[in-house]
Motif scaffolding. Sequence first.
Motif, mmCIF file in Angstrom:
data_model
loop_
_atom_site.group_PDB
_atom_site.id
_atom_site.type_symbol
_atom_site.label_atom_id
_atom_site.label_comp_id
_atom_site.label_asym_id
_atom_site.label_seq_id
_atom_site.Cartn_x
_atom_site.Cartn_y
_atom_site.Cartn_z
ATOM 1 N N VAL A 205 0.862 -1.148 0.047
ATOM 2 C CA VAL A 205 -0.052 -0.104 -0.147
ATOM 3 C C VAL A 205 0.884 1.207 -0.080
ATOM 4 O O VAL A 205 1.742 1.261 0.614
ATOM 5 C CB VAL A 205 -1.041 -0.029 1.245
ATOM 6 N N LEU A 206 0.504 2.220 -0.847
ATOM 7 C CA LEU A 206 1.379 3.467 -0.784
ATOM 8 C C LEU A 206 0.360 4.457 -0.332
ATOM 9 O O LEU A 206 -0.680 4.692 -0.602
ATOM 10 C CB LEU A 206 1.344 3.984 -2.307
ATOM 11 N N ARG A 207 0.672 4.839 0.914
ATOM 12 C CA ARG A 207 -0.569 5.791 1.870
ATOM 13 C C ARG A 207 0.393 7.054 2.139
ATOM 14 O O ARG A 207 1.543 6.986 2.757
ATOM 15 C CB ARG A 207 -1.065 4.891 2.918
ATOM 16 N N ASN A 208 -0.260 8.008 1.866
ATOM 17 C CA ASN A 208 0.574 9.468 2.303
ATOM 18 C C ASN A 208 1.921 9.442 2.250
ATOM 19 O O ASN A 208 2.676 9.765 2.670
ATOM 20 C CB ASN A 208 0.170 9.494 3.834
ATOM 21 N N SER A 209 2.336 9.092 0.824
ATOM 22 C CA SER A 209 3.626 8.996 -0.047
ATOM 23 C C SER A 209 4.458 8.093 0.911
ATOM 24 O O SER A 209 5.834 8.210 0.515
ATOM 25 C CB SER A 209 4.130 10.621 0.295
ATOM 26 N N ARG A 210 3.811 7.097 1.645
ATOM 27 C CA ARG A 210 4.743 6.209 2.168
ATOM 28 C C ARG A 210 4.438 4.731 1.782
ATOM 29 O O ARG A 210 3.058 4.381 1.742
ATOM 30 C CB ARG A 210 4.921 6.093 3.850
ATOM 31 N N PHE A 212 3.932 0.628 2.467
ATOM 32 C CA PHE A 212 3.522 -0.419 3.553
ATOM 33 C C PHE A 212 3.707 -1.708 3.081
ATOM 34 O O PHE A 212 3.000 -1.795 1.903
ATOM 35 C CB PHE A 212 2.420 0.097 4.488
ATOM 36 N N THR A 213 3.692 -2.702 3.608
ATOM 37 C CA THR A 213 3.614 -4.062 3.358
ATOM 38 C C THR A 213 2.237 -4.552 3.476
ATOM 39 O O THR A 213 1.825 -5.568 2.918
ATOM 40 C CB THR A 213 4.598 -4.984 3.771
ATOM 41 N N SER A 214 1.544 -4.025 4.633
ATOM 42 C CA SER A 214 0.182 -4.352 4.975
ATOM 43 C C SER A 214 -0.808 -3.501 4.588
ATOM 44 O O SER A 214 -0.488 -2.167 4.507
ATOM 45 C CB SER A 214 0.260 -4.495 6.423
ATOM 46 N N ALA A 215 -1.784 -4.100 4.101
ATOM 47 C CA ALA A 215 -3.192 -3.237 3.834
ATOM 48 C C ALA A 215 -4.053 -2.724 4.597
ATOM 49 O O ALA A 215 -5.113 -2.793 4.453
ATOM 50 C CB ALA A 215 -3.828 -3.984 2.456
ATOM 51 N N ARG A 216 -3.393 -2.457 5.855
ATOM 52 C CA ARG A 216 -4.381 -2.138 7.016
ATOM 53 C C ARG A 216 -4.752 -0.522 6.806
ATOM 54 O O ARG A 216 -4.010 0.248 7.506
ATOM 55 C CB ARG A 216 -3.540 -2.201 8.389
ATOM 56 N N VAL A 217 -5.605 -0.341 5.943
ATOM 57 C CA VAL A 217 -6.231 1.112 5.783
ATOM 58 C C VAL A 217 -7.500 1.031 5.767
ATOM 59 O O VAL A 217 -7.944 1.937 5.323
ATOM 60 C CB VAL A 217 -5.402 1.354 4.148
ATOM 61 N N GLU A 315 -7.461 10.969 3.355
ATOM 62 C CA GLU A 315 -6.826 9.777 3.393
ATOM 63 C C GLU A 315 -6.574 9.421 1.879
ATOM 64 O O GLU A 315 -7.679 9.175 1.421
ATOM 65 C CB GLU A 315 -7.403 8.924 4.356
ATOM 66 N N ARG A 316 -5.611 9.174 1.522
ATOM 67 C CA ARG A 316 -5.321 8.806 0.218
ATOM 68 C C ARG A 316 -4.460 7.569 0.164
ATOM 69 O O ARG A 316 -3.377 7.461 0.877
ATOM 70 C CB ARG A 316 -4.796 9.902 -0.799
ATOM 71 N N MET A 317 -4.757 6.532 -0.656
ATOM 72 C CA MET A 317 -4.049 5.321 -0.718
ATOM 73 C C MET A 317 -3.941 4.907 -1.971
ATOM 74 O O MET A 317 -5.108 4.625 -2.580
ATOM 75 C CB MET A 317 -3.976 4.510 0.495
ATOM 76 N N VAL A 318 -2.914 3.865 -2.290
ATOM 77 C CA VAL A 318 -3.127 3.160 -3.610
ATOM 78 C C VAL A 318 -2.707 1.741 -2.987
ATOM 79 O O VAL A 318 -1.582 1.228 -2.422
ATOM 80 C CB VAL A 318 -2.111 3.588 -4.792
ATOM 81 N N VAL A 319 -3.660 0.753 -3.487
ATOM 82 C CA VAL A 319 -3.415 -0.662 -3.052
ATOM 83 C C VAL A 319 -2.756 -1.390 -4.339
ATOM 84 O O VAL A 319 -3.361 -1.387 -5.299
ATOM 85 C CB VAL A 319 -4.836 -1.237 -2.312
ATOM 86 N N PHE A 320 -1.775 -2.327 -3.889
ATOM 87 C CA PHE A 320 -1.142 -2.946 -4.885
ATOM 88 C C PHE A 320 -1.595 -4.289 -4.709
ATOM 89 O O PHE A 320 -1.588 -4.855 -3.577
ATOM 90 C CB PHE A 320 0.480 -2.800 -5.001
ATOM 91 N N TRP A 321 -1.889 -4.960 -5.888
ATOM 92 C CA TRP A 321 -2.258 -6.684 -5.748
ATOM 93 C C TRP A 321 -1.373 -7.205 -6.792
ATOM 94 O O TRP A 321 -0.872 -6.762 -7.810
ATOM 95 C CB TRP A 321 -3.701 -6.786 -6.367
ATOM 96 N N PRO A 322 -1.013 -8.388 -6.037
ATOM 97 C CA PRO A 322 -0.037 -9.274 -6.989
ATOM 98 C C PRO A 322 -0.612 -9.781 -8.322
ATOM 99 O O PRO A 322 -1.774 -9.918 -8.494
ATOM 100 C CB PRO A 322 0.300 -10.496 -5.992
ATOM 101 N N GLY A 323 0.194 -9.573 -9.183
ATOM 102 C CA GLY A 323 -0.076 -9.837 -10.662
ATOM 103 C C GLY A 323 -0.064 -11.384 -11.171
ATOM 104 O O GLY A 323 0.272 -12.075 -10.394
#
Length: 323
Positions: A205-210, A212-217, A315-323
């Motif tokens: 997860v890309l959250r607030n320009s940081r 994270f490996t966990s999608a706890r958003v 609160e803004r975030m981008v969640v990445f999913w395995p391809g």
Amino acid sequence: MPYLDDIDRMIAFGRSVATGGERSAERFHEDIVVDPVGTMARFGPRQIVMVMPGDEDDGGSGFFELPPAEPPLSDPDGMPWKGRDTTDWGSASPAARRTPDGATVVRRIEFDVAAGSEGGWLLKPHVKQASRRDREAFCAAVEVILRWPRGSFRDKLKIEKERRGLVTKNRTAVSRAYAWAFGDKNETSLSLYSGPAEPRKAGAVLRNSRMFTSARVGWMGTGDAGFKDPATVQRFQDHYRDEIDWVTTFMLPHHGSANNFDPSLFVVGAELFVAAAQPIHSHWKHPAPEIVKAIKASGARFRRVGSSPKSLLEERMVVFWPG
């Protein structure tokens, strides 16, 4: 929106009568109490979906009294979403009913938005209705104040003209009945979880320009829910058993009122607690100082959001999913 029967809507109106505001806002509230579907239809929605409590003990017993209907569907030209029965995490569509004025009523539902191979976004509501005892007390109080025959309130509420009279010329009586039956609490409420669907499968997860490996958003809104009773807290946690550990932002119920939240009852281990509080009556003291103090003492952060643009929380975030 939450499904509220005639009694629940009148209870909610009684709660708000003492609150000042613009006349247009008051008229809208009157209209939605008298005719909720007709009032919302003015905005031209494609469909109106009402969520009823999932358990009969919580007010869901009226579900099967309505005729069957097709479950709600996403717009073919818009972002796709699926409604699913929360008792079966799969493709099962939720059972649906239809009100006489055309709204779709569902129970035990969650909405998976933009679901696909890359995951999606989950919206999961929870409706808590006022207790049967408090509802009966409210009905009896209105009958006493207005000198109506005992047991007549329910039948009178079925008539639109009577409902209109209660929210206009008899609004003080409704307010007094609410105060007698409920005090200053509001038990009828809609909560909503918003977060990644199946977050365990998210890659990062890309959250607030940081990063994270966990999608706890996850975000949890609680409306006017009451978290003062351990049994109520447990039912809430059971409903959100698959989501509760992924909540990072928690909206305190009823502006952070001490009448709705006990910080000693561990509802959720969020990182940020938010109170939307712009009190009109200074004696309400929203948010409660003792709640704010307890949150900060636990190591979590607190944020009050009001009418000032400076208090805006984004609160803004981008969640990445395995391809």
